[in-house]
Design an enzyme around this catalytic site. Structure first.
Site, PDB file in Angstrom:
ATOM      1  N   LYS A 238      -3.706   2.683   6.480  1.00 43.53           N
ATOM      2  CA  LYS A 238      -4.085   1.275   6.384  1.00 43.53           C
ATOM      3  C   LYS A 238      -3.139   0.429   7.230  1.00 43.53           C
ATOM      4  O   LYS A 238      -3.568  -0.492   7.927  1.00 43.53           O
ATOM      5  CB  LYS A 238      -4.038   0.798   4.930  1.00 43.53           C
TER       6      LYS A 238
ATOM      7  N   GLY B 210      -9.155   9.887   3.972  1.00 40.21           N
ATOM      8  CA  GLY B 210     -10.193   9.754   2.947  1.00 40.21           C
ATOM      9  C   GLY B 210     -11.537  10.329   3.395  1.00 40.21           C
ATOM     10  O   GLY B 210     -11.626  11.485   3.847  1.00 40.21           O
TER      11      GLY B 210
ATOM     12  N   ASP C  75      -8.075  -3.527  -0.646  1.00 42.86           N
ATOM     13  CA  ASP C  75      -8.692  -2.586  -1.562  1.00 42.86           C
ATOM     14  C   ASP C  75     -10.062  -2.250  -1.000  1.00 42.86           C
ATOM     15  O   ASP C  75     -10.830  -3.137  -0.615  1.00 42.86           O
ATOM     16  CB  ASP C  75      -8.807  -3.150  -2.978  1.00 42.86           C
TER      17      ASP C  75
ATOM     18  N   THR D  26       0.844  -1.200   0.000  1.00 41.66           N
ATOM     19  CA  THR D  26       0.000   0.000   0.000  1.00 41.66           C
ATOM     20  C   THR D  26       0.876   1.246   0.000  1.00 41.66           C
ATOM     21  O   THR D  26       2.041   1.192   0.399  1.00 41.66           O
ATOM     22  CB  THR D  26      -0.922   0.037   1.244  1.00 41.66           C
TER      23      THR D  26
HETATM   24  P1  ITT Z   1      -3.498   1.975  -1.633  1.00 38.61           P
HETATM   25  O1  ITT Z   1      -4.231   1.730  -2.938  1.00 38.61           O
HETATM   26  O2  ITT Z   1      -2.096   2.421  -1.836  1.00 38.61           O
HETATM   27  O3  ITT Z   1      -3.635   0.836  -0.674  1.00 38.61           O
HETATM   28  P2  ITT Z   1      -5.588   3.978  -1.282  1.00 38.61           P
HETATM   29  O4  ITT Z   1      -5.895   4.934  -0.176  1.00 38.61           O
HETATM   30  O5  ITT Z   1      -5.520   4.537  -2.680  1.00 38.61           O
HETATM   31  O6  ITT Z   1      -4.220   3.227  -0.908  1.00 38.61           O
HETATM   32  P3  ITT Z   1      -7.685   2.219  -2.225  1.00 38.61           P
HETATM   33  O7  ITT Z   1      -7.129   2.125  -3.605  1.00 38.61           O
HETATM   34  O8  ITT Z   1      -8.169   0.963  -1.579  1.00 38.61           O
HETATM   35  O9  ITT Z   1      -6.604   2.806  -1.215  1.00 38.61           O
HETATM   36  O10 ITT Z   1      -8.794   3.329  -2.255  1.00 38.61           O
HETATM   37  C1  ITT Z   1      -9.717   3.407  -1.286  1.00 38.61           C
HETATM   38  C2  ITT Z   1     -10.244   4.819  -1.182  1.00 38.61           C
HETATM   39  O11 ITT Z   1     -11.512   4.699  -0.538  1.00 38.61           O
HETATM   40  C3  ITT Z   1      -9.371   5.678  -0.298  1.00 38.61           C
HETATM   41  O12 ITT Z   1      -8.511   6.519  -1.041  1.00 38.61           O
HETATM   42  C4  ITT Z   1     -10.386   6.492   0.491  1.00 38.61           C
HETATM   43  O13 ITT Z   1     -10.721   7.641  -0.230  1.00 38.61           O
HETATM   44  C5  ITT Z   1     -11.591   5.560   0.543  1.00 38.61           C
HETATM   45  N1  ITT Z   1     -11.553   4.746   1.784  1.00 38.61           N
HETATM   46  C6  ITT Z   1     -11.356   3.406   1.890  1.00 38.61           C
HETATM   47  N2  ITT Z   1     -11.342   3.028   3.167  1.00 38.61           N
HETATM   48  C7  ITT Z   1     -11.522   4.142   3.890  1.00 38.61           C
HETATM   49  C8  ITT Z   1     -11.593   4.424   5.255  1.00 38.61           C
HETATM   50  O14 ITT Z   1     -11.407   3.472   6.171  1.00 38.61           O
HETATM   51  N3  ITT Z   1     -11.798   5.668   5.639  1.00 38.61           N
HETATM   52  C9  ITT Z   1     -11.969   6.666   4.737  1.00 38.61           C
HETATM   53  N4  ITT Z   1     -11.895   6.511   3.422  1.00 38.61           N
HETATM   54  C10 ITT Z   1     -11.682   5.246   2.997  1.00 38.61           C
END
Ligand code: ITT
Length: 195
Positions: A12, A141, A65, A7
């Site tokens: 995370k 996020g 994801d 990641t």
């Molecule tokens: P990696 O891909 O590098 O693991 P990322 O943040 O881009 O990091 P994702 O591709 O899984 O992760 O995208 C998930 C998105 O959904 C993330 O950027 C947040 O905007 C949202 N998200 C997922 N889980 C969340 C949480 O626990 N709290 C707040 N937003 C979340």
């Protein structure tokens, strides 16, 4: 057991580490890029990313994801949550929902684990509501605009990591992973080195 996490999101790592240490798992950030295929399924995205990472790193690893699925928007942004957050952001989501009475939404998380000789997927969700305005400074996020229905009305961003882990999609999926690891490797047999 040590598990690598693929990641670019340190939140995370923090959330997952706290859950998995209760199962004797030490999580560390694997310094390789997460490659995301285009798919509407978080499971497919997570599993493909895990397979690609494993083919490079050759160590036991996991990929998370996740995404926010908003009922009134037909599940948007779902698998496009990361892009949506980077473009229209929290304020953009609030604008899209302006005047709509249905604020229901669920976060989903898919965790793909490659722990030779096994390949496993765990999926969980946390449902609740999108607030009228952002609240809190913790998390990442969409945390400032989401209140889990099992909680006390505070957003994820108003909670400590421990509190968020009580309700979150990610922590629920991680507990399933922890239970599976405990059950599968209970006789102290570590994962085999190669698939
Ligand atoms: P990696 O891909 O590098 O693991 P990322 O943040 O881009 O990091 P994702 O591709 O899984 O992760 O995208 C998930 C998105 O959904 C993330 O950027 C947040 O905007 C949202 N998200 C997922 N889980 C969340 C949480 O626990 N709290 C707040 N937003 C979340």
């Amino acid at each position: 057991m040590r598990l690598g996490l693929v990641t670019g999101n340190r939140h995370k790592l923090e959330e997952l580490s706290l859950v998995l240490r209760d199962y004797g798992v030490e999580l560390y950030m694997l310094g390789i890029q997460k490659i995301e295929v285009q798919s509407e399924s978080l499971e497919v995205i997570a599993l493909e990313a895990a397979r690609r990472a494993y083919s490079k790193a050759r160590v036991p690893l996991i990929v998370d994801d996740s995404g926010l699925f908003i009922e009134a928007l037909g599940g948007f942004p779902g698998p496009y949550s990361s892009y949506t957050y980077k473009t229209i952001g929290v304020e953009g989501i609030l604008r899209l929902l302006h005047g709509l009475p249905n604020r229901r939404a669920c976060f989903h998380a898919a965790i793909a684990a490659i722990v030779p000789p096994y390949e496993k997927l765990f999926h969980a969700r946390s449902c609740g509501f999108i607030t009228e305005s952002p609240r809190g400074t913790g998390g990442f996020g969409f945390d400032p605009i989401f209140t889990p229905e099992e909680g006390d009305g505070r957003t994820f961003a108003e909670m400590s990591v421990e509190e968020k882990n009580r309700y979150s999609h990610r922590a629920k999926a991680a507990r399933m992973l922890g239970e599976w690891l405990r059950e599968t490797f209970k006789r102290g047999v570590g994962p085999s080195k190669h698939l």
